[in-house]
Write an enzyme that holds these catalytic residues in place. Sequence first.
Site, short mmCIF file in Angstrom:
data_model
loop_
_atom_site.label_atom_id
_atom_site.label_comp_id
_atom_site.label_asym_id
_atom_site.label_seq_id
_atom_site.Cartn_x
_atom_site.Cartn_y
_atom_site.Cartn_z
N GLY A 1 0.79 -1.23 0.00
CA GLY A 1 0.00 0.00 0.00
C GLY A 1 0.82 1.28 0.00
O GLY A 1 0.33 2.32 0.44
N LYS A 2 2.05 1.23 -0.53
CA LYS A 2 2.90 2.43 -0.54
C LYS A 2 2.26 3.57 -1.32
O LYS A 2 2.18 4.71 -0.83
CB LYS A 2 4.27 2.09 -1.17
CG LYS A 2 5.07 1.05 -0.44
CD LYS A 2 6.43 0.85 -1.07
CE LYS A 2 6.35 0.27 -2.49
NZ LYS A 2 5.80 -1.08 -2.53
N GLU B 1 6.03 3.27 -12.33
CA GLU B 1 5.41 1.95 -12.24
C GLU B 1 3.99 1.94 -12.80
O GLU B 1 3.60 1.04 -13.52
CB GLU B 1 5.39 1.47 -10.79
CG GLU B 1 4.80 0.08 -10.64
CD GLU B 1 4.75 -0.39 -9.20
OE1 GLU B 1 4.98 -1.59 -8.97
OE2 GLU B 1 4.49 0.44 -8.31
N GLN C 1 11.09 -0.36 -2.66
CA GLN C 1 10.78 -1.75 -2.37
C GLN C 1 11.74 -2.31 -1.32
O GLN C 1 12.91 -1.94 -1.30
CB GLN C 1 10.93 -2.61 -3.64
CG GLN C 1 10.03 -2.20 -4.79
CD GLN C 1 8.63 -2.77 -4.66
OE1 GLN C 1 8.15 -3.03 -3.57
NE2 GLN C 1 7.97 -2.96 -5.78
N ARG D 1 16.62 -2.31 -0.22
CA ARG D 1 17.33 -3.02 -1.28
C ARG D 1 18.43 -2.19 -1.92
O ARG D 1 18.31 -1.00 -2.11
CB ARG D 1 16.35 -3.46 -2.37
CG ARG D 1 15.42 -4.57 -1.95
CD ARG D 1 14.36 -4.85 -2.99
NE ARG D 1 14.93 -5.16 -4.30
CZ ARG D 1 14.19 -5.39 -5.39
NH1 ARG D 1 12.88 -5.32 -5.31
NH2 ARG D 1 14.76 -5.67 -6.52
N GLU D 2 19.55 -2.84 -2.22
CA GLU D 2 20.60 -2.40 -3.14
C GLU D 2 21.63 -1.42 -2.59
O GLU D 2 22.72 -1.33 -3.11
CB GLU D 2 20.00 -1.83 -4.43
CG GLU D 2 19.23 -2.86 -5.22
CD GLU D 2 18.61 -2.28 -6.48
OE1 GLU D 2 18.65 -2.96 -7.50
OE2 GLU D 2 18.10 -1.16 -6.43
N GLY E 1 23.10 0.82 1.14
CA GLY E 1 23.00 1.41 2.46
C GLY E 1 22.96 2.92 2.41
O GLY E 1 22.61 3.58 3.39
N ARG F 1 15.62 11.84 11.27
CA ARG F 1 16.73 12.72 11.60
C ARG F 1 16.29 13.89 12.47
O ARG F 1 17.07 14.41 13.27
CB ARG F 1 17.36 13.23 10.30
CG ARG F 1 18.63 14.05 10.48
CD ARG F 1 19.32 14.29 9.15
NE ARG F 1 20.02 13.12 8.68
CZ ARG F 1 20.21 12.80 7.41
NH1 ARG F 1 19.68 13.56 6.46
NH2 ARG F 1 20.89 11.73 7.06
#
Length: 490
Positions: free
Chosen positions: A215-216, A240, A362, A381-382, A384, A430
Amino acid sequence: MSEVVKKNLPHSFDIEEAVIGAMLVDKNGVEEAMQVIKDSSAFYDPKHIEIFEAIQKLYSNSEPIDLLTVAKQLRSNDSSVGPEEIVSISQKIVSSAHVEYHSMILLQYRIRRMIVMFNTSVTVAAMDETVDVFDLIARWQNEFDSVADVITKGRASVSIYETMKELTKRIEFISKSTGDNSITGIPTGFKRIDRFTSGYQPGDLIILAARPGMGKTSLVLKTVLENAKVGNAVGFYSLEMDRVQLTGKIVANDTNYHLKQLLKTGFDKPQYWESYMVEHNPRISDYPIHIVDEGGGDISDIVVQARQWKRKYGIKLLVVDYLQLVGDKTKKGNRENEVSSVSRRFKLLAKELKIPVIVLAQLSRAVESRPNKRPLLSDLRESGSIEQDADIVQFIYRPDYYSIEIEGNHEYEEMVSEGANTEVIFAKYRGGSTGTTNLKWIGDKTKFVDPTDPNESVSKLPDGNVYNNSSQIVGDLPNATDVFGDGSPF
């Protein structure tokens, strides 16, 4: 580039000599010039370039700077500039009183030369039909970014006296904002999240992440709608979903329609269509929401579009759906480096435009392999660097997504007592503390609501009416039973 163009590029020998001379006669002149001029490209004359590089070398080594040391460094550099030339320049200057001002003029000449050179090269390339026009646009944008870098590098520092005045104004503004409506940024669309964040702040990069289907997009659309309703223009860059699907979700989010009615089944009674056309179509059509669904997936394309939206419409929020579909042509070959570059440029864009930038992302499949399905920062993902660049990292966690029963489950007692079924987890913040707040997911309408906000409670609305989020009941529209027979969600 032709020799004629090179010889006629914007420059000023007198200003270059004024800056060089000031640096030769006064060490304070060196300090002030170095704050503005970061490298020798600010100069046009080859001899001036060599003299500046000699001074810069001495400066970086913390060595004295005068006629003798500069002459010695020039000899060490095998320079063709002789001692008599630097003496001649120094004799033209009485003091370094205006060196900072003169340095800024040199920087402007440097920028003018850059613009002339890249416009000339782009024009030549544009005449070549073998050159891909989209690569040309990307190249143009990268060149403009280079110009922006020169401007940024040339900025003088600001004293804490000035920053304290800015902070004082902010404290005064925050102090006057009290109660539940104490929003110092833009509204999120959810009172619970507003209380947590005081609204999304200008310059912030917000990463909203979850597993696919959690539900983003629906969550961020509530933020989009809330801002559109108060006149804040929003830019939505969708990689998308096409614009019709996205608009269907916007309408479903802003009304009590089922998404299936809007995109699949349509309305089976004339009055439903009439109500849609009379009540909702005109209202939603006036929202200042701007959508791109056909642009390239390169970060440069998004930056160009966002700047255009800012100039034309004054957008107060940018949304990008989603991060893993964004690339960077300048970092091809290593996906981790590419994502690092993309996330960094999103943060810089937020600061440049002074608006919040929300980027959907994602989560990795690692979530699925754990007994506890709540997302962690390590699930991004992918790269840091996403975590590093983001001001806020929000996760969506719905137990029912994993077929977890929350009724009678001790772990979810608070959620059930509030009438909620979803956790919004602030894994990084932050500007404040991390934590969790609860919302309610209504699947057949693909929307989230605040279960404790009486204006959001769909269950309290009379059947057959549609709530338009303006504290009014409007129209005579279908409920699930009217359209689907048993009212079951799709």
